[in-house]
Design a protein around this motif. Structure first.
Motif, PDB file in Angstrom:
ATOM      1  N   THR A 114       0.840  -1.186   0.000  1.00 47.71           N
ATOM      2  CA  THR A 114       0.000   0.000   0.000  1.00 47.71           C
ATOM      3  C   THR A 114       0.882   1.245   0.000  1.00 47.71           C
ATOM      4  OG1 THR A 114      -0.086   0.143   2.414  1.00 47.71           O
ATOM      5  CG2 THR A 114      -1.775  -1.214   1.311  1.00 47.71           C
ATOM      6  N   HIS A 149      -5.835   8.090   0.822  1.00 47.33           N
ATOM      7  CA  HIS A 149      -5.085   7.402  -0.230  1.00 47.33           C
ATOM      8  C   HIS A 149      -4.051   6.433   0.340  1.00 47.33           C
ATOM      9  CE1 HIS A 149      -6.237  11.014  -2.840  1.00 47.33           C
ATOM     10  NE2 HIS A 149      -6.795   9.965  -3.412  1.00 47.33           N
ATOM     11  N   ASP A 183      -4.041   3.841   2.225  1.00 43.64           N
ATOM     12  CA  ASP A 183      -4.280   2.404   2.309  1.00 43.64           C
ATOM     13  C   ASP A 183      -4.711   1.802   0.976  1.00 43.64           C
ATOM     14  OD1 ASP A 183      -3.676   2.136   5.109  1.00 43.64           O
ATOM     15  OD2 ASP A 183      -5.540   3.228   5.491  1.00 43.64           O
ATOM     16  N   ARG A 184      -4.420   2.485  -0.107  1.00 40.34           N
ATOM     17  CA  ARG A 184      -4.703   1.961  -1.441  1.00 40.34           C
ATOM     18  C   ARG A 184      -3.417   1.416  -2.076  1.00 40.34           C
ATOM     19  NH1 ARG A 184      -8.682   6.518  -4.229  1.00 40.34           N
ATOM     20  NH2 ARG A 184     -10.289   6.538  -2.597  1.00 40.34           N
ATOM     21  N   TYR A 185      -3.604   0.668  -3.153  1.00 43.13           N
ATOM     22  CA  TYR A 185      -2.481   0.064  -3.872  1.00 43.13           C
ATOM     23  C   TYR A 185      -2.192   0.857  -5.159  1.00 43.13           C
ATOM     24  CZ  TYR A 185      -2.796  -3.925  -0.722  1.00 43.13           C
ATOM     25  OH  TYR A 185      -2.800  -4.726   0.404  1.00 43.13           O
ATOM     26  N   GLU A 204      -4.616   1.413  -8.148  1.00 40.28           N
ATOM     27  CA  GLU A 204      -5.841   2.174  -7.922  1.00 40.28           C
ATOM     28  C   GLU A 204      -5.664   3.664  -8.213  1.00 40.28           C
ATOM     29  OE1 GLU A 204      -8.228   0.735  -4.371  1.00 40.28           O
ATOM     30  OE2 GLU A 204      -6.233  -0.029  -3.825  1.00 40.28           O
TER      31      GLU A 204
END
Length: 360
Positions: free
Chosen positions: A111, A148, A150-152, A155
């Motif tokens: 992440t 943002h 904790d997004r990969y 995304e």
């Protein structure tokens, strides 16, 4: 006078080519040869040139992602090329890199929070709650939000990924950032946003940039000084304004002539260099540019010109004919801000036309 952050002297990187059973060296690719320059705090040095001229290799050799064959690289007066792995890891806190492909330089399984936490913890910048707060502050600094984190990488858009890469470079509070084609993979409108972000960060944090690019309109907008490379060597180095107004090396003139011009009616009578650059496996004798140069003489094919000061503006030029006037006069180019505005204007006009077509 601002203190020097980076001092590069006679940097050389050759790649030996081997073959056969005993892997004997048969030839050498002379990727970078005898490159020297300095970068002060708060200054941007742009390195430009054709593909294969050694720009990116120079940037990676500075960072010791590639081991230099010879030469000196000093960061805040400390020699980088002789550091042990342990000392080099500690020194990398003060020098970071932003790569051309933001997606390729991010771990798809981590992440954003994990990506930013890794260098923070590795270099002991912060820990615990302070590290978490530093991640949040970094995201805000580059124009992203806390959600943002904790997004990969998949995304995000390309521009957002490059903002994440910039945040990662800032995470260790470096003194120097090497930007290797940081906007070439992005849309025109996003390019302007990233360039403006880099400039804002430089003014706020006093960062030194080595900005590697082939896009002269971007270089014109961001650079304080420009070094032009050809076949592994710097052939001209000058303040950006002076270099674009009065280029002295024939190759520099050809590069500027070949650059796209979004402003209608802007032309130059200088012809672009014909043919392809010679191979770094077997560079020409004398001046490497002489097979493509309109000013070449017998001297150019026999004696390699060294960088020397030309004029009163601090320009360094490696050309036997640098003191001679240009064969034609370049037309006055618009300010860099106007060039970027024109590029955005073209994009806005295209979108408006598409909208009108859809309504019809």
């Amino acid at each position: 006078m601002k203190p020097l952050v980076l001092e590069v002297e006679s940097l050389t990187k050759h790649f030996p080519l081997g073959g056969g059973m005993f892997r004997k060296v048969k030839n050498v690719v002379q990727a970078v040869s005898d490159v020297s320059f300095t970068v002060a705090a708060g200054e941007t040095l742009a390195i430009v040139g054709e593909s294969g001229c050694g720009k990116s290799t120079t940037g990676r050799a500075i960072m010791r992602l590639l081991e230099p064959t010879a030469g000196s690289v000093k960061l805040d007066g400390e020699e980088i090329t002789e550091m042990s792995p342990g000392k080099l890891q500690a020194a990398r806190r003060n020098m970071q890199m932003v790569f051309q492909d933001p997606f390729g330089s991010l771990n798809p399984r981590m992440t954003v929070r994990e990506t930013l936490m890794e260098p923070i913890l590795l270099h002991g910048v912060a820990s615990g709650e302070r590290a978490q707060k530093w991640v949040t502050d970094l995201l805000k600094t580059v124009g992203l939000s806390e959600h943002h984190a904790d997004r990969y990488p998949h995304e995000f858009s390309g521009g957002q990924r490059q903002r994440i890469c910039i945040a990662r470079a800032l995470s260790t509070r470096p003194r120097l950032i090497v930007c290797d084609e940081p906007v070439s993979a992005l849309d025109v409108s996003v390019q302007a946003q990233i360039v403006n972000l880099l400039q804002d960060l430089q003014q706020k944090l006093g960062l030194a940039y080595v900005f590697i690019s082939h896009d002269l309109s971007v270089v014109r907008h961001i650079a304080d000084r420009v070094a032009v490379m050809y076949l592994g060597r710097i052939v001209e180095q000058a303040p950006a304004e002076q270099l674009f107004a009065d280029p002295r090396h024939p190759y520099t003139r050809a590069l500027i002539s070949a650059a796209p011009r979004p402003v209608p009616g802007l032309r130059t009578a200088v012809e672009a260099a014909e043919g392809d650059a010679p191979s770094a496996l077997n560079p020409p004798s004398g001046c490497a540019f002489h097979p493509r140069c309109p000013l070449a003489t017998a001297e150019c094919s026999q004696a390699r010109p060294e960088l020397r000061q030309v004029g009163d503006g601090g320009a360094l030029v490696a050309c036997h004919h640098a003191d001679e006037p240009a064969p034609v006069v370049l037309e006055t180019a618009p300010p860099a801000s106007a060039t970027l505005s024109a590029r955005l204007g073209v994009l806005a006009a295209a979108r408006a036309a598409a909208a009108e077509t859809a309504k019809a």
